[in-house]
Design an enzyme around this catalytic site. Structure first.
Site, PDB file in Angstrom:
ATOM      1  N   ASP A   1       0.858  -1.179   0.000  1.00 12.37           N
ATOM      2  CA  ASP A   1       0.000   0.000   0.000  1.00 12.37           C
ATOM      3  C   ASP A   1       0.899   1.236   0.000  1.00 12.37           C
ATOM      4  O   ASP A   1       1.736   1.410   0.895  1.00 12.37           O
ATOM      5  CB  ASP A   1      -0.886  -0.028   1.254  1.00 12.37           C
ATOM      6  CG  ASP A   1      -1.985   1.019   1.192  1.00 12.37           C
ATOM      7  OD1 ASP A   1      -1.782   2.069   0.545  1.00 12.37           O
ATOM      8  OD2 ASP A   1      -3.035   0.785   1.817  1.00 12.37           O
TER       9      ASP A   1
ATOM     10  N   LEU B   1       2.764   4.057 -11.481  1.00 15.43           N
ATOM     11  CA  LEU B   1       1.396   4.117 -12.007  1.00 15.43           C
ATOM     12  C   LEU B   1       0.363   4.006 -10.886  1.00 15.43           C
ATOM     13  O   LEU B   1      -0.823   4.282 -11.114  1.00 15.43           O
ATOM     14  CB  LEU B   1       1.160   2.946 -12.975  1.00 15.43           C
ATOM     15  CG  LEU B   1       2.107   2.822 -14.174  1.00 15.43           C
ATOM     16  CD1 LEU B   1       1.901   1.472 -14.862  1.00 15.43           C
ATOM     17  CD2 LEU B   1       1.860   3.956 -15.161  1.00 15.43           C
ATOM     18  N   GLY B   2       0.773   3.597  -9.707  1.00 15.34           N
ATOM     19  CA  GLY B   2      -0.186   3.307  -8.639  1.00 15.34           C
ATOM     20  C   GLY B   2      -0.865   4.551  -8.096  1.00 15.34           C
ATOM     21  O   GLY B   2      -0.263   5.613  -8.006  1.00 15.34           O
TER      22      GLY B   2
ATOM     23  N   ASN C   1      -3.480  14.380 -17.912  1.00 20.92           N
ATOM     24  CA  ASN C   1      -3.963  15.577 -18.616  1.00 20.92           C
ATOM     25  C   ASN C   1      -4.909  16.387 -17.743  1.00 20.92           C
ATOM     26  O   ASN C   1      -5.156  17.556 -18.047  1.00 20.92           O
ATOM     27  CB  ASN C   1      -4.638  15.165 -19.929  1.00 20.92           C
ATOM     28  CG  ASN C   1      -5.973  14.481 -19.711  1.00 20.92           C
ATOM     29  OD1 ASN C   1      -7.006  15.126 -19.655  1.00 20.92           O
ATOM     30  ND2 ASN C   1      -5.978  13.155 -19.563  1.00 20.92           N
ATOM     31  N   HIS C   2      -5.397  15.799 -16.651  1.00 23.94           N
ATOM     32  CA  HIS C   2      -6.327  16.570 -15.805  1.00 23.94           C
ATOM     33  C   HIS C   2      -5.597  17.630 -14.967  1.00 23.94           C
ATOM     34  O   HIS C   2      -6.252  18.439 -14.311  1.00 23.94           O
ATOM     35  CB  HIS C   2      -7.203  15.624 -14.995  1.00 23.94           C
ATOM     36  CG  HIS C   2      -8.080  14.823 -15.920  1.00 23.94           C
ATOM     37  ND1 HIS C   2      -9.106  15.402 -16.623  1.00 23.94           N
ATOM     38  CD2 HIS C   2      -7.989  13.538 -16.328  1.00 23.94           C
ATOM     39  CE1 HIS C   2      -9.655  14.488 -17.425  1.00 23.94           C
ATOM     40  NE2 HIS C   2      -8.998  13.348 -17.267  1.00 23.94           N
TER      41      HIS C   2
ATOM     42  N   TYR D   1      -8.507  15.302  -8.315  1.00 25.53           N
ATOM     43  CA  TYR D   1      -7.571  14.335  -8.924  1.00 25.53           C
ATOM     44  C   TYR D   1      -6.479  15.080  -9.696  1.00 25.53           C
ATOM     45  O   TYR D   1      -5.285  14.814  -9.527  1.00 25.53           O
ATOM     46  CB  TYR D   1      -8.371  13.403  -9.840  1.00 25.53           C
ATOM     47  CG  TYR D   1      -7.555  12.557 -10.777  1.00 25.53           C
ATOM     48  CD1 TYR D   1      -6.690  11.575 -10.308  1.00 25.53           C
ATOM     49  CD2 TYR D   1      -7.665  12.730 -12.163  1.00 25.53           C
ATOM     50  CE1 TYR D   1      -5.954  10.787 -11.193  1.00 25.53           C
ATOM     51  CE2 TYR D   1      -6.940  11.940 -13.049  1.00 25.53           C
ATOM     52  CZ  TYR D   1      -6.085  10.983 -12.558  1.00 25.53           C
ATOM     53  OH  TYR D   1      -5.356  10.207 -13.427  1.00 25.53           O
TER      54      TYR D   1
ATOM     55  N   CYS E   1      -5.122   6.524 -22.086  1.00 20.98           N
ATOM     56  CA  CYS E   1      -4.351   5.351 -22.482  1.00 20.98           C
ATOM     57  C   CYS E   1      -5.214   4.098 -22.358  1.00 20.98           C
ATOM     58  O   CYS E   1      -5.357   3.525 -21.270  1.00 20.98           O
ATOM     59  CB  CYS E   1      -3.091   5.257 -21.620  1.00 20.98           C
ATOM     60  SG  CYS E   1      -1.911   4.040 -22.211  1.00 20.98           S
TER      61      CYS E   1
HETATM   62  P1  NAI Z   1      -5.902   1.968 -12.768  1.00 20.36           P
HETATM   63  O1  NAI Z   1      -6.875   2.566 -11.823  1.00 20.36           O
HETATM   64  O2  NAI Z   1      -6.366   0.871 -13.663  1.00 20.36           O
HETATM   65  O3  NAI Z   1      -4.627   1.438 -11.967  1.00 20.36           O
HETATM   66  C1  NAI Z   1      -4.134   2.076 -10.823  1.00 20.36           C
HETATM   67  C2  NAI Z   1      -3.642   0.999  -9.869  1.00 20.36           C
HETATM   68  O4  NAI Z   1      -3.174   1.635  -8.681  1.00 20.36           O
HETATM   69  C3  NAI Z   1      -4.747   0.014  -9.466  1.00 20.36           C
HETATM   70  O5  NAI Z   1      -4.372  -1.312  -9.792  1.00 20.36           O
HETATM   71  C4  NAI Z   1      -4.875   0.219  -7.968  1.00 20.36           C
HETATM   72  O6  NAI Z   1      -5.152  -0.978  -7.240  1.00 20.36           O
HETATM   73  C5  NAI Z   1      -3.528   0.815  -7.596  1.00 20.36           C
HETATM   74  N1  NAI Z   1      -3.605   1.587  -6.356  1.00 20.36           N
HETATM   75  C6  NAI Z   1      -4.580   2.433  -5.958  1.00 20.36           C
HETATM   76  N2  NAI Z   1      -4.346   2.880  -4.721  1.00 20.36           N
HETATM   77  C7  NAI Z   1      -3.184   2.305  -4.321  1.00 20.36           C
HETATM   78  C8  NAI Z   1      -2.439   2.359  -3.119  1.00 20.36           C
HETATM   79  N3  NAI Z   1      -2.836   3.091  -2.066  1.00 20.36           N
HETATM   80  N4  NAI Z   1      -1.310   1.645  -3.049  1.00 20.36           N
HETATM   81  C9  NAI Z   1      -0.892   0.889  -4.105  1.00 20.36           C
HETATM   82  N5  NAI Z   1      -1.566   0.785  -5.261  1.00 20.36           N
HETATM   83  C10 NAI Z   1      -2.710   1.487  -5.365  1.00 20.36           C
HETATM   84  O7  NAI Z   1      -5.313   3.169 -13.626  1.00 20.36           O
HETATM   85  P2  NAI Z   1      -4.546   3.125 -15.016  1.00 20.36           P
HETATM   86  O8  NAI Z   1      -5.491   3.473 -16.080  1.00 20.36           O
HETATM   87  O9  NAI Z   1      -3.753   1.899 -15.117  1.00 20.36           O
HETATM   88  O10 NAI Z   1      -3.564   4.376 -14.829  1.00 20.36           O
HETATM   89  C11 NAI Z   1      -2.274   4.212 -14.265  1.00 20.36           C
HETATM   90  C12 NAI Z   1      -1.770   5.569 -13.821  1.00 20.36           C
HETATM   91  O11 NAI Z   1      -1.754   6.458 -14.928  1.00 20.36           O
HETATM   92  C13 NAI Z   1      -2.618   6.218 -12.738  1.00 20.36           C
HETATM   93  O12 NAI Z   1      -1.756   6.872 -11.823  1.00 20.36           O
HETATM   94  C14 NAI Z   1      -3.452   7.227 -13.500  1.00 20.36           C
HETATM   95  O13 NAI Z   1      -3.794   8.332 -12.679  1.00 20.36           O
HETATM   96  C15 NAI Z   1      -2.513   7.619 -14.610  1.00 20.36           C
HETATM   97  N6  NAI Z   1      -3.234   8.049 -15.791  1.00 20.36           N
HETATM   98  C16 NAI Z   1      -3.934   7.136 -16.554  1.00 20.36           C
HETATM   99  C17 NAI Z   1      -4.612   7.537 -17.680  1.00 20.36           C
HETATM  100  C18 NAI Z   1      -5.314   6.577 -18.572  1.00 20.36           C
HETATM  101  O14 NAI Z   1      -5.835   7.012 -19.586  1.00 20.36           O
HETATM  102  N7  NAI Z   1      -5.363   5.279 -18.263  1.00 20.36           N
HETATM  103  C19 NAI Z   1      -4.651   8.950 -18.067  1.00 20.36           C
HETATM  104  C20 NAI Z   1      -3.901   9.829 -17.186  1.00 20.36           C
HETATM  105  C21 NAI Z   1      -3.224   9.363 -16.111  1.00 20.36           C
HETATM  106  C1  15L Z   2      -7.156  10.070 -16.557  1.00 23.93           C
HETATM  107  O1  15L Z   2      -6.365  10.707 -15.881  1.00 23.93           O
HETATM  108  C2  15L Z   2      -7.767   8.821 -16.066  1.00 23.93           C
HETATM  109  O2  15L Z   2      -6.893   8.061 -15.276  1.00 23.93           O
HETATM  110  C3  15L Z   2      -8.317   7.940 -17.181  1.00 23.93           C
HETATM  111  O3  15L Z   2      -9.166   6.956 -16.623  1.00 23.93           O
HETATM  112  C4  15L Z   2      -9.043   8.753 -18.238  1.00 23.93           C
HETATM  113  O4  15L Z   2     -10.194   9.272 -17.692  1.00 23.93           O
HETATM  114  C5  15L Z   2      -8.133   9.846 -18.761  1.00 23.93           C
HETATM  115  O5  15L Z   2      -7.579  10.630 -17.728  1.00 23.93           O
HETATM  116  C6  15L Z   2      -8.823  10.791 -19.751  1.00 23.93           C
HETATM  117  O6  15L Z   2      -8.739  11.997 -19.573  1.00 23.93           O
HETATM  118  O7  15L Z   2      -9.392  10.310 -20.728  1.00 23.93           O
END
Ligand code: NAI
Ligand code: 15L
Length: 267
Positions: free
Chosen positions: A49, A69-70, A111-112, A135, A165
């Protein structure tokens, strides 16, 4: 690298990173707060965590690179954002600093951070943050922290403002913000291969025809995204609900994040 740590390894991007980044290091240390698939050859899995500094300190030990990424990946109540993204990201950087090691870090920003810029604006690394929610504020904090730990402690970070992504763009807005998994992987490769990184801000978007972001200030990184969301335009346009061009979700880069009220009001 000998060991590359991926946090958030159970998530949407983390699972792709796990499958496709093994060639960058002798071993991958995969971590998440939830259980992950059993480790394969050259992998170890660590449930950790990010809120727990002692656990994060053990996690970063012996790592030469970190793909961070977490955390909470969308708008949530303040305490969830505070713990996962603000405390969690602090713990990661602080654990690295205290370890005395200097792993290069890719910080998954969003991007937020700039979501309240209008879509007509073309942004680059020097554009001011205009977060579109708590966020986005937490990611802006993470960017500042990365910068501080570079300026003061010499820890290099790539601050990647990821667009959207996913396997494919999901709506009309993502025709501009989409980052394909292939382009994400090639970006990570560039970040960990370049000789000197420093602490650049990089917009994580594919080579989309519709584009709001300019990465020319980080051309030296050598990242050349190849995918283009345009090929999805016709299908997305055909299935899209009618859009009010004057609505907040359409006027601003953050889309629905900019349009939503305070999360805790339950709107
Ligand atoms: P996701 O929500 O699928 O994965 C995030 C992971 O972080 C999850 O597996 C979750 O269990 C873990 N997590 C949450 N709280 C935690 C904690 N306290 N300790 C350890 N792990 C924890 O998100 P995704 O889509 O894989 O994104 C990865 C990263 O990229 C995130 O930080 C997100 O904010 C960022 N991001 C993603 C975008 C997208 O389009 N997928 C866009 C912009 C940013
Ligand atoms: C983010 O930051 C989020 O993690 C993702 O789930 C999408 O919502 C993305 O931005 C987006 O702007 O499309």
């Amino acid at each position: 690298m000998k060991r590359l740590l991926i946090t958030g390894a159970a998530g949407n991007i983390g699972r792709v990173a796990r499958a496709r980044l093994g060639h960058l290091a002798e071993s991958l240390r995969l971590s998440d707060v939830v259980a992950m698939a059993a480790p394969g050859a050259g992998e170890e899995t660590v449930v950790c965590d990010l809120r727990d500094l002692a656990a994060v300190s053990r996690l970063v030990e012996g790592c030469d690179g970190i793909v961070h990424l977490g955390g909470q990946s969308g708008e949530r109540g303040f305490d969830d954002i505070l713990q996962a993204n603000i405390v969690g990201t602090y713990n990661l950087y602080e654990a690295v600093r205290r370890s005395g090691g200097r792993p290069r870090i890719l910080f998954a920003s969003s991007n937020h951070v700039i979501g309240f810029h209008p879509r007509e604006a073309r942004l680059d690394a020097d554009s001011p943050p205009r977060p579109d929610g708590l966020y986005g504020v937490s990611k802006s904090y993470g960017e500042s922290l990365a910068r501080l730990y570079w300026e003061k402690f010499g820890i290099e970070s790539a601050i990647v403002r990821i667009g959207s992504c996913f396997p494919e763009p999901r709506d009309l807005r993502q025709l501009a913000t989409w980052l394909s998994f292939d382009d994400f992987i090639s970006l990570v490769e560039c970040v960990f291969r370049v000789q000197r990184l420093g602490c650049p801000i990089i917009y994580g978007a594919s080579a989309n025809d519709e584009s709001w972001w300019d990465n020319s200030k980080v051309a030296w990184l050598g990242w050349r995204p190849k995918d283009n969301a345009e090929r999805y335009r016709a299908a997305l346009t055909a299935s899209a609900p009618p859009q009010d061009p004057d609505s907040i979700a359409v006027r601003f880069q953050g889309g629905s994040f900019a349009a939503m009220g305070h999360y805790e009001d339950g709107e």
